[in-house]
Design an enzyme around this catalytic site. Structure first.
Site, PDB file in Angstrom:
ATOM      1  N   GLU A 133       0.805  -1.227   0.000  1.00 22.22           N
ATOM      2  CA  GLU A 133       0.000   0.000   0.000  1.00 22.22           C
ATOM      3  C   GLU A 133       0.840   1.281   0.000  1.00 22.22           C
ATOM      4  O   GLU A 133       0.520   2.245   0.712  1.00 22.22           O
ATOM      5  CB  GLU A 133      -0.954  -0.006   1.204  1.00 22.22           C
ATOM      6  CG  GLU A 133      -1.957  -1.133   1.105  1.00 22.22           C
ATOM      7  CD  GLU A 133      -2.846  -1.254   2.333  1.00 22.22           C
ATOM      8  OE1 GLU A 133      -4.071  -1.374   2.140  1.00 22.22           O
ATOM      9  OE2 GLU A 133      -2.344  -1.264   3.460  1.00 22.22           O
TER      10      GLU A 133
HETATM   11  C1  ACM Z   1      -1.865  -5.425   4.006  1.00 19.36           C
HETATM   12  O1  ACM Z   1      -2.925  -5.947   4.379  1.00 19.36           O
HETATM   13  N1  ACM Z   1      -1.821  -4.133   3.713  1.00 19.36           N
HETATM   14  C2  ACM Z   1      -0.656  -6.208   3.878  1.00 19.36           C
END
Ligand code: ACM
Length: 552
Positions: free
Chosen positions: A354
């Protein structure tokens, strides 16, 4: 924003103990409720005085040969570690520590040989047992667990625990008998990596809370503890060369509570404790995103030189390390160096998920430098599967956390990396993210990957999950718990149980044993054991749980 929890509070957790004797009186009734037509057909929970069938454990064992007389633990039982190493003696002491409170027996651990008892033996000639397999043979007068390595003995001890009556897990003296069915269990894992992850960043968990979870998961032969030590909301490990990370970056958590961090000696205590339960610790320092706590602690880490405020919300994707600054790479090397030095395990996890505020070029540059630092400090790189969008170094492990909305292109990128040698740990979010709500009514947890009931969590095959990935690229399965909504052990219990044993079974048990209809009966039989361990679990309607005493 500390959410209300659905748990039933301290009194309800004490109640099972208060009701211990009542439970004993009614145990036969409870068992028969459990063994409702379906359960008894498959050998569901036995009547209280009958030993549990040998195969009725989670994870399912490789093979079971029932037969012969049962074994009975008595006041005269000794735990014999004959001629063995100090490590085997420690496993014997661990077993005694589990069995003494509920039996009230002395259970001396001795290396003197003698007739019968519980015997822990290293040195099986059966190479198929590998480093973690064991055989357990039970009959009149003795139970013998044999393994090639101590880890196998430890896992065999977990099988012995599950074969004893549920009340063996209570911490006050209970009435026997303490029988184990006669026969032999031969067992070894399908995968070498069987993990759980705990996010201690969104909410901080004390060393005692971490140990409690380690103890809980060891019963299901989990062998890896991944600890998510840094994120936007908190930095949780002391780093001498960058002290503000912990003292300032660790000073809060989601909702604005006081947060916290582990001193180096506390972290080492977690590592030591995990090792005593045969779990390897994988520390994670997430980058280049999920770094607000670090950016808030040191202005120079920001491209504009301005430290943002600490963050106590639950948004993702807004923070990034600065690829253009040399100090970023000094920071990465210092942190990775200190964490690596504290960690005896093989892996160091550098996150990489992310990073929505990092350009692709910057992402690739930072992950390249971070991977080099991990290698320089003697560890193997782990990262979330977005690492496959950069250039994973040789030997790197990508942790796949996609779900049903993950694009075909993103999946293919992971599959292609696996074809090129990147190894995989599977943590599909809509299966084994244990913080996903079970149903729309679940009070705790999140639902961005969907609602994950117990059957959905269990019913998939790690070998077939990522179509096209070579079977031998899959190292195993890990079940993470993210802690945006979870504040303490009760919250962890409510989300991990009963899904965690299913994830453990996916990692351990042969594919041929995988079957929801029989699994749900073995899982149902674990319900009273959860209760005996003080775990207030989610009584999914998908599972034919035995009746339990009403709690407030
Ligand atoms: C994640 O769930 N951002 C690894």
């Amino acid at each position: 924003m500390r959410p209300h929890t659905a748990r039933r509070g301290a009194l309800s957790r004490a109640l099972p103990r208060l009701l211990g004797s009542l439970l004993l009186v009614t145990a036969a009734g409870i068992s028969s409720a459990c063994a409702a037509p379906e359960a008894s057909a498959a050998g569901g929970a036995p009547a209280a005085s009958e030993p549990r069938p040998l195969g009725q454990i989670v994870p399912a064992p490789v093979s079971v040969r029932p037969g012969g007389s049962p074994y009975a633990l008595t006041p005269a039982t000794a735990i014999r570690v004959d001629g063995s190493s100090g490590e085997v003696r420690r496993i014997g002491e661990y077993l005694a520590g589990v069995l003494r409170p509920s039996t009230g027996y002395a259970l001396p651990v001795t290396d003197r040989s003698g007739p019968g008892g519980i015997r822990l033996r290293l040195g099986s000639a059966d190479t198929s047992l590998g480093a973690e397999g064991y055989t357990l043979t039970s009959g009149r007068g003795s139970v013998t667990i044999t393994a090639r390595k101590p880890a196998g003995l430890f896992h065999g001890v977990q099988t012995l625990r599950q074969l004893l009556p549920d009340r063996i897990e209570r911490d006050s003296v209970q009435k026997g008998p303490w029988k184990v069915a006669g026969g032999t269990v031969t067992d070894a894992p399908r995968y070498g990596y069987r993990g759980v992850m705990l996010d201690v960043s969104r909410h901080f968990f004390s060393v005692a809370e971490v140990k409690r979870y380690i103890d809980q998961v060891a019963l299901y032969k989990i062998n890896t503890f991944h600890i998510h030590l840094s994120d936007d909301q908190g930095w949780r490990i002391a780093v001498d060369s960058w002290p503000n990370l912990a003292t300032y970056g660790g000073s809060t958590e989601v909702g604005g509570g006081p947060g916290g961090y582990y001193t180096k000696s506390q972290y080492k205590e977690i590592v030591r404790y995990a090792a005593s339960r045969y779990l390897e610790v994988v520390p994670e320092i997430d980058m280049p995103g999920h770094t607000n706590a670090a950016l808030a602690s040191y202005a120079e880490l920001n491209c504009d030189g301005v430290a943002p405020p600490l963050y106590t919300g639950i948004k993702v994707g807004f923070s990034s390390l600065c690829a253009a600054k040399d100090v970023t790479y000094r920071f990465i090397d210092d942190v990775i160096g200190e964490v690596a030095a504290l960690t005896p395990g093989r892996y160091l996890h550098i996150g990489g998920d992310e990073a929505h505020s990092t350009s692709h070029e910057d992402y690739a540059r930072i992950m390249e430098r971070a991977q080099a630092a991990v290698g320089r400090h003697g560890k193997t790189v782990m990262g979330w599967h977005q690492l496959t969008g950069a250039s994973p170094v040789e030997g790197a492990v990508a942790q796949y956390w996609g779900y049903d909305k993950t694009s075909a292109a993103d999946r293919q990128q992971v599959v292609d990396a696996a074809k090129n040698g990147t190894r995989l740990v599977l943590s599909p979010a809509d299966r084994v993210y244990l913080d996903m709500k079970y149903t729309a009514d679940t009070v705790l947890g999140l639902k961005w990957a969907g609602l994950v009931e117990v059957q959905r969590s269990y019913d998939w095959d790690p070998a077939a999950y990522l179509t096209g990935a070579p079977a031998d690229s899959v190292l195993g399965v890990e079940a993470p718990i993210w802690a945006e909504t979870l504040t303490d052990s009760d919250d962890i219990d409510a989300m991990a149980f009963p899904r965690l044993p299913g994830a453990a079974e996916l990692g351990w048990s042969p594919a041929e044993t995988h079957d929801w209809d029989t699994y749900k009966l073995r899982l149902a039989a674990l319900g009273p054991r959860f209760t005996a361990m003080g775990i207030d679990y989610y009584r999914s309607p998908q599972v034919p749980w035995p009746a339990e005493p009403a709690e407030d």
